[in-house]
Design an enzyme around this catalytic site. Structure first.
Site: not given
Ligand code: GLN
Length: 495
Positions: A75, A174, A150
């Site tokens: 990532k 995420s 994400s």
């Molecule tokens: N969707 C969640 C957020 O927007 C989790 C993001 C993540 O785990 N990096 O914070």
């Protein structure tokens, strides 16, 4: 053998047996990326020459190890000394890290070949990859839909076989949310299991690196290599990593019978789509037929997960992202300060205004507010106390069961743009995933079958949550389910 249509372990074994060279395997993936990345936008950057050089070193025997020659992707928030680490943000566009993140380094030390950096929501804030400064990533099952976020570039790359495995980060879901809606295995280990050294911080008390793969065994092997104390990260846990972690077919340690917990808070009437419910019920039946006892557990503070998470995560992000001011780090504006304005203040404000996208700005504002004097007690302190209660729910539940079975998401992938104007609805995506981060416990999303919309098959997942540092058991329980299904073998048609 087509090296792109297999599992990480099978490919590793084929390379070790010299059925295929590491260079040919790497080239096959790079060709596939070349062919499909234009349509999917899974990779933010490909480092093909570097990958081929590494693969050649495997073929000459210069590089060896448990992952020798296996092409993977990371990532875009994991520092890597080759190429750029942009966090899919304009703020860090062209940023070159002088070092490689410990988690990635440990994989490379065992011979893994890094193909490139995958797209993500800017600074890992989002659930759809729509917040990337480099364009949205598509779901390979239906390119009109999001791959989750994400870590959406990583889930897409995994589902479309653009790498043999990928690394993601999971702060509130995420890894698990994108895995569930792209039909792959997504594993978030216990907080502190994997070093965060070199992981660009979003919310430091929640961030955790984990894996995307086609199988539980692949996730376990990568974990075996990555897990363990790192002196460069004081929050990495000094807890022994069992040697047999990778052995997912081993016996499951229990006090007698295997007990699978289910919680009504994840199964409210009408909350989940029929396909998600069906996947959950199928998983439940599988465990029952394997002789497991199903026990009801209570997680009474689940409903506070989202508000609690969005206070803690934004508070930490407002502090972590202060470093991107155009001086210490990040994009610097070229616009001169207007006459009479403080030049330094202008430089910092303007650089941040230009470098960050809308969601990141929203989070910084929310977090700064939650921490501001007079409001910190009302918001941040309350969130911390709530967090403790959520962790307590799990402590009690794991006295009654070995793992909790629940959905990962309430439904399949949504359409690109569908939630773009409604941040709150977007935040609700994490309803079944954030509590694991708040409590620090491990969670895994497994391919659970398919929904069908507009003639397109759309994957849904099932999730298992386990006790902190008990990943070996969690992975074996996950494998028990995987062995009885073929969902994980299904692949999207990519054109
Ligand atoms: N969707 C969640 C957020 O927007 C989790 C993001 C993540 O785990 N990096 O914070």
């Amino acid at each position: 053998m087509d090296p792109t249509q297999t599992t990480l372990i099978d490919l590793r074994d084929a390379i070790a047996a010299k059925t295929i060279s590491a260079a040919d395997a790497t080239r096959a993936y790079l060709d596939r990326i070349d062919k499909h990345n234009g349509a999917l936008n899974s990779y933010r950057e490909v480092i093909g020459e570097y990958a081929l050089k590494r693969a050649a070193q495997v073929d000459t025997g210069e590089v060896t190890g448990r992952l020798a020659g296996v092409p993977i992707a990371i990532k875009d928030c994991m520092c890597h000394a080759e190429g750029t680490t942009a966090c899919s943000s304009k703020m860090l566009e062209n940023y070159r890290s002088p070092f490689t993140a410990t988690a990635v380094q440990r994989l490379e030390d065992e011979g893994a070949v890094v193909l490139g950096k995958t797209n993500m929501d800017e600074f890992a804030m989002g659930s759809s990859t729509e917040n990337s400064a480099f364009g949205v990533t598509k779901n390979p099952w239906d390119t009109a839909r999001v791959p989750g976020g994400s870590s959406g570039g990583a889930s897409c790359a995994m589902a479309a076989d653009l790498a043999a495995a990928t690394l993601g980060s999971d702060t509130g879901g995420s890894i698990r949310q994108p895995a569930s809606i792209t039909g792959v295995v997504g594993f978030k280990p216990t907080y502190g299991r994997v070093s965060r050294w070199g992981l660009v911080a979003f919310a430091s008390s929640l961030d955790q690196i984990g894996t995307f793969s086609h199988t539980v065994a692949d996730a376990a092997l990568l974990s075996q290599v990555m897990f363990g104390k790192d002196k460069l990260d004081s929050t990495s846990a000094d807890v022994a990593v069992p040697d047999g972690l990778h052995d997912v077919d081993g016996a499951i340690e229990t006090d007698g019978q295997l007990r699978i917990g289910i919680a009504k808070q994840y199964l409210q009437d009408g909350a989940n789509t029929p396909a998600v419910t069906a996947a959950f019920e199928q998983a439940l039946d599988i465990y029952k037929s394997q002789g497991a006892e199903i026990v009801e557990v209570d997680l009474p503070h689940t409903a506070y997960g989202i508000p609690c998470y969005y206070i803690v995560a934004t508070a930490e992000c407002s502090s972590n992202l202060a470093r991107y001011d155009g001086v210490h780090y990040g994009h610097r504006t070229s616009e001169p300060a207007p006459a009479g304005e403080n030049a330094i203040q202008h430089l910092m404000c303007q650089s941040r205004a230009e470098g960050f996208g809308a969601e990141v700005k929203r989070r910084i504002v929310l977090g700064t507010y939650a921490l501001s004097s007079g409001y910190d007690e009302k918001y941040y302190d309350l969130a911390l106390r709530t967090r403790r209660l959520i962790a307590g729910d799990f402590d009690t539940a794991f006295k009654q069961c070995d793992a909790i079975l629940c959905p990962t998401t309430t439904g399949p992938a949504f359409r690109i743009g569908e939630m773009a104007d409604d941040p709150l609805e977007m935040y609700m995506n994490d309803i079944y995933t954030v509590t694991a981060n708040l409590a620090g416990i491990p969670g895994i999303s497994l391919p659970g079958g398919f929904d069908e919309i507009d003639g397109k098959k759309l994957p849904v997942g099932v999730q298992l949550l386990g006790k902190a540092f008990d990943e070996a058991r969690l992975l074996r329980i996950a494998r028990l389910y995987e062995r009885e299904t073929d969902h994980w073998q299904q692949r999207p048609m990519v054109h």
